[in-house]
Write a protein that holds these residues in place. Structure first.
Motif, PDB file in Angstrom:
ATOM      1  N   UNK A  14     -11.590   7.093 -19.149  1.00 24.65           N
ATOM      2  CA  UNK A  14     -12.070   7.647 -17.883  1.00 24.65           C
ATOM      3  C   UNK A  14     -11.924   9.160 -17.860  1.00 24.65           C
ATOM      4  N   UNK A  15     -12.769   9.796 -17.052  1.00 21.08           N
ATOM      5  CA  UNK A  15     -12.692  11.243 -16.783  1.00 21.08           C
ATOM      6  C   UNK A  15     -12.896  12.085 -18.041  1.00 21.08           C
ATOM      7  N   UNK A  16     -13.596  11.527 -19.027  1.00 15.25           N
ATOM      8  CA  UNK A  16     -13.786  12.224 -20.303  1.00 15.25           C
ATOM      9  C   UNK A  16     -15.139  11.834 -20.889  1.00 15.25           C
ATOM     10  N   UNK A  17     -15.457  12.424 -22.036  1.00 15.30           N
ATOM     11  CA  UNK A  17     -16.637  12.022 -22.787  1.00 15.30           C
ATOM     12  C   UNK A  17     -16.284  12.044 -24.268  1.00 15.30           C
ATOM     13  N   UNK A  18     -17.268  11.789 -25.120  1.00 17.23           N
ATOM     14  CA  UNK A  18     -16.994  11.680 -26.550  1.00 17.23           C
ATOM     15  C   UNK A  18     -16.457  12.982 -27.142  1.00 17.23           C
ATOM     16  N   UNK A 150      -4.392  26.149 -20.174  1.00 10.05           N
ATOM     17  CA  UNK A 150      -5.012  26.111 -18.847  1.00 10.05           C
ATOM     18  C   UNK A 150      -6.521  26.296 -18.881  1.00 10.05           C
ATOM     19  N   UNK A 151      -7.022  27.144 -19.764  1.00 12.53           N
ATOM     20  CA  UNK A 151      -8.464  27.369 -19.814  1.00 12.53           C
ATOM     21  C   UNK A 151      -9.202  26.119 -20.277  1.00 12.53           C
ATOM     22  N   UNK A 152      -8.659  25.435 -21.274  1.00 13.31           N
ATOM     23  CA  UNK A 152      -9.280  24.193 -21.745  1.00 13.31           C
ATOM     24  C   UNK A 152      -9.158  23.105 -20.684  1.00 13.31           C
ATOM     25  N   UNK A 153      -8.015  23.032 -20.023  1.00 14.02           N
ATOM     26  CA  UNK A 153      -7.833  22.027 -18.974  1.00 14.02           C
ATOM     27  C   UNK A 153      -8.847  22.217 -17.848  1.00 14.02           C
ATOM     28  N   UNK A 154      -9.147  23.463 -17.525  1.00 13.50           N
ATOM     29  CA  UNK A 154     -10.151  23.721 -16.485  1.00 13.50           C
ATOM     30  C   UNK A 154     -11.533  23.243 -16.908  1.00 13.50           C
ATOM     31  N   UNK A 158     -13.798  20.276 -15.174  1.00 15.43           N
ATOM     32  CA  UNK A 158     -15.160  20.522 -14.699  1.00 15.43           C
ATOM     33  C   UNK A 158     -16.174  19.581 -15.332  1.00 15.43           C
ATOM     34  N   UNK A 159     -15.859  19.066 -16.522  1.00 15.40           N
ATOM     35  CA  UNK A 159     -16.817  18.213 -17.233  1.00 15.40           C
ATOM     36  C   UNK A 159     -16.452  16.738 -17.181  1.00 15.40           C
TER      37      UNK A 159
END
Length: 239
Positions: A14-18, A150-154, A158-159
């Motif tokens: 969930x909340x992710x993609x490939x 933090x930048x990657x987590x943002x 968003x995606x």
């Protein structure tokens, strides 16, 4: 005697993609392991498992199925496919046949994630509306990806792709871990899936278990080498 190396099929949760498997894919490809990351629809357990099963059926040779988070429930059902020779659960749920995700998770204290979900509606056909859930963006880093920059987590927040709420009450019709060898990675600092849920399911399945202290739920992003190492172990054991 010749051996056919299994294809690793990665199923995100969930909340992710490939793309959440990018680091793991790189590690596996550099080790010469065939790998495919499928796009999990996230629209319902039976439907998602049927989609993954259809992809597996079109892969020649044996398959090691890898599921992250909710993807673990998907591979638990899809893993009954004849050419699946092993299962790897990464911070993932592994329900029993007839046991919903909600029932499995309710055995233990709810994770922090439960307080940071947002609900949305989407068209389900015939004019009906269904409910899906996602993680509040401001809480995503802390709850899902605490050991990611933090930048990657943002960007991940968003995606993120929402999950159909129906998966929490849907009952799986099979449990592949009962007949297929399994490996489990426990993310020790997981705040999206209680690590106790993962440990319980791993013990029930008799799985080979590895625990990463301090790892968040986004362990495939933050520690791809460790995740890939466990997958390679599974591939080696079933080849």
């Amino acid at each position: 005697m010749s051996f056919v190396s299994p294809t690793v099929v990665l199923v995100h949760g969930a909340f992710a993609d490939a793309a959440s498997w990018l680091g793991v894919i790189d590690e596996l490809q550099r080790a010469g392991v065939p790998v495919v990351a499928v796009a999990n629809p996230l629209r319902g357990l039976a439907a998602d498992a049927a989609y993954v099963t259809s992809r597996i059926a079109q892969i020649g040779g044996p398959v090691v199925l890898v599921g992250h988070s909710y993807g673990g429930a998907v591979i638990t059902v899809a893993g009954t496919a004849r050419n699946v020779v092993g299962l790897v659960y990464v911070a993932a749920c592994a329900p029993e046949e007839g046991e919903s995700l909600g029932a499995l998770q309710d055995r233990f204290a709810p994770p922090a994630l439960a307080d940071h979900l947002e609900s949305w509606t989407y068209p389900a056909g015939g004019g009906a509306a269904a409910t899906e859930v996602s993680v509040a963006p401001e809480a995503f880093g802390e709850v899902v990806a605490a050991d990611v920059s933090p930048s990657v987590a943002r960007v991940l927040a968003a995606t993120q792709r929402p999950l159909a709420a129906s998966v929490f009450t849907e009952v799986p019709g099979a449990a592949a871990w009962r007949t297929k060898p399994s490996w489990v990675l426990v993310a020790g600092a997981d705040r999206a899936v209680n690590p106790e849920v993962v440990r319980f399911a791993a013990e029930r399945a008799g799985a080979r278990t590895v625990e990463l202290d301090g790892a968040s739920h986004a362990v495939a992003v933050s520690r791809p080498a460790a995740v890939a190492e466990l997958i390679r172990e599974a591939v080696g054991a079933v080849t």
